[in-house]
Design a protein around this motif. Structure first.
Motif, mmCIF file in Angstrom:
data_model
loop_
_atom_site.group_PDB
_atom_site.id
_atom_site.type_symbol
_atom_site.label_atom_id
_atom_site.label_comp_id
_atom_site.label_asym_id
_atom_site.label_seq_id
_atom_site.Cartn_x
_atom_site.Cartn_y
_atom_site.Cartn_z
ATOM 1 N N MET A 1 0.823 -1.216 0.000
ATOM 2 C CA MET A 1 0.000 0.000 0.000
ATOM 3 C C MET A 1 0.854 1.262 0.000
ATOM 4 S SD MET A 1 -3.081 0.769 2.652
ATOM 5 C CE MET A 1 -4.092 2.236 2.596
ATOM 6 N N LEU B 1 2.530 2.402 -2.783
ATOM 7 C CA LEU B 1 3.667 2.377 -3.709
ATOM 8 C C LEU B 1 3.290 2.532 -5.181
ATOM 9 C CD1 LEU B 1 6.235 -0.183 -2.237
ATOM 10 C CD2 LEU B 1 5.936 2.261 -1.810
ATOM 11 N N PRO C 1 5.568 5.475 -6.474
ATOM 12 C CA PRO C 1 6.969 5.052 -6.632
ATOM 13 C C PRO C 1 7.177 4.020 -7.746
ATOM 14 C CG PRO C 1 6.454 5.244 -4.309
ATOM 15 C CD PRO C 1 5.160 5.439 -5.059
ATOM 16 N N ILE C 2 6.294 3.051 -7.893
ATOM 17 C CA ILE C 2 6.451 2.075 -8.981
ATOM 18 C C ILE C 2 6.380 2.791 -10.332
ATOM 19 C CG2 ILE C 2 5.401 0.084 -10.136
ATOM 20 C CD1 ILE C 2 4.447 -0.838 -7.330
#
Lengths: 176, 201
Positions: free
Chosen positions: B55, B57, B60-61
């Motif tokens: 949870m 991310l 960021p990914i």
């Protein structure tokens, strides 16, 4: 003259095309971080949290840019949920290098306490990990750990022991 | 800014509107829970990644994808509760300033998947204002569906990073994503042109 550990790590990262290096800084990692910043081969920057760095590395790997996140022991221990649910579950070769605080002369009780949780957590995640203690083994362990992670689609973690790096010396004398 | 986000929209409708505009194999990272459920329901694309766990991310990914493939536009679909877990990533995105990244904040004010509990932002936290405060100059609320369409067109035509805040109602998701992480990763890597395989996929 023998190369220092951080020069060996930079060479191995480059040989294995590990370009994306997000990090949460650490004093022991400073020479490695400085060397990576100075080399345009790498895309490197600090992140607010280690979880964020893992997300970035996973995205980069899935889109063709291999990566390694740098952090210290306490930062690694913020990660179990995202490691279990992202690189472990999705089989993404996200690499980590952890500067080991909390052992071999640690002065911070909090660091010493969190250190005791790291190896059980790594084992619990069933994630390959190795500790580097000797300069003459640094290249072999780093290179082989990276190659195995890439070939087996698994995250992997390298621990930099104070035996290799010297660790972080106590800022105060003991017994006072 | 509050007067610009009074209109509540449907997540599935907006997700379908987004997907319909993607003509150049843009990457879409669906955040945990209903954000990726509705992406799945809008019709699978090889360039979709569905986050199951981790949870907070999605952005960021998507940032990692955007850095790895600067010629490909990337979208992150992130919930408000998820973003609250990883607000620092907005500062990272602002500092790196990837031109090819757009973040859609799916703000229904609640943890819908766990029973609709209010998030800690109930006191009035404004995600677009937070994004601007982090240094993301192209951060706006979409005022309605027509404005959403126009904002997506702008994000597809201009340099980012962009962030669009979306005020949503409590409509449940249209389907559930198949929970098979290695398969989802494999398909996404093929969609990114990273993995070649003779196995059908």
């Amino acid at each position: 003259m023998t190369k220092p550990w951080h020069e060996i790590v930079v060479e191995v990262l480059k040989a294995n095309e590990i370009r994306l290096i997000p990090y949460v800084p650490d004093n022991v990692l400073k020479p490695l971080i400085n060397a990576i910043h100075a080399d345009p081969f790498f895309t490197t920057f600090s992140t607010a949290r280690e979880e964020e760095a893992i997300g970035i590395v996973c995205g980069g790997v899935m889109a063709g840019m291999r990566g390694m996140a740098l952090m210290q022991t306490s930062g690694f221990m913020t990660l179990p949920n995202v490691l279990a649910s992202l690189p472990c579950s999705f089989q993404i070769p996200a690499l980590m290098m952890v500067s080991e605080r909390g052992t071999l002369g640690e002065f911070n009780m909090g660091q010493a306490a969190v250190w005791r949780t790291m190896r059980p957590t790594l084992d619990g995640l069933a994630m390959p990990w190795h500790v580097i203690t000797r300069l003459d083994e640094c290249e072999f362990i780093t290179d082989r750990t990276i190659k195995q992670a890439l070939m087996t689609q698994s995250p992997a973690c390298l621990l930099l022991s104070p035996l290799l790096t010297g660790g972080k010396a106590s800022p105060v004398r003991t017994g006072h | 800014m509050a007067e610009t986000n009074l209109h509540r929209m449907h997540r599935f409708d907006l997700t379908k509107r987004l997907v319909a505009k993607l003509q150049r194999e843009e990457a879409v990272i669906g955040g945990i829970g209903h954000s990726n459920f509705d992406l799945w329901a809008a019709g699978h694309r090889p360039q979709n990644f569905y986050m199951l766990g981790s949870m907070g991310l999605a952005i960021p990914i998507a940032l990692g994808v955007a850095l790895a493939q600067p010629a490909r536009r990337c979208f992150a679909l992130e919930g408000d509760g998820s973003l609250l877990m990883q607000l620092g990533c907005l500062a990272t995105v602002a500092t790196l300033a990837p031109k090819n990244l757009t973040m859609l904040i799916m703000d229904n004010g609640s943890y819908q998947i766990t029973g609709g509990q209010a998030t800690p932002a109930a006191g009035g936290a404004d995600f677009v204002a937070i994004a601007r405060g982090c240094g993301l100059r192209s951060a706006v609320w979409a005022t309605d569906e027509t404005d959403f369409d126009a904002q997506i067109d702008r994000c597809l035509a201009t340099d980012g990073p962009h962030l669009i805040g979306l005020k949503l109602d409590d409509q449940p998701p249209a389907a559930q994503t198949e929970r098979d992480p290695p398969q989802l990763r494999d398909r996404f890597m093929r969609g990114m042109g990273v993995k070649k395989s003779k196995l059908p996929g």
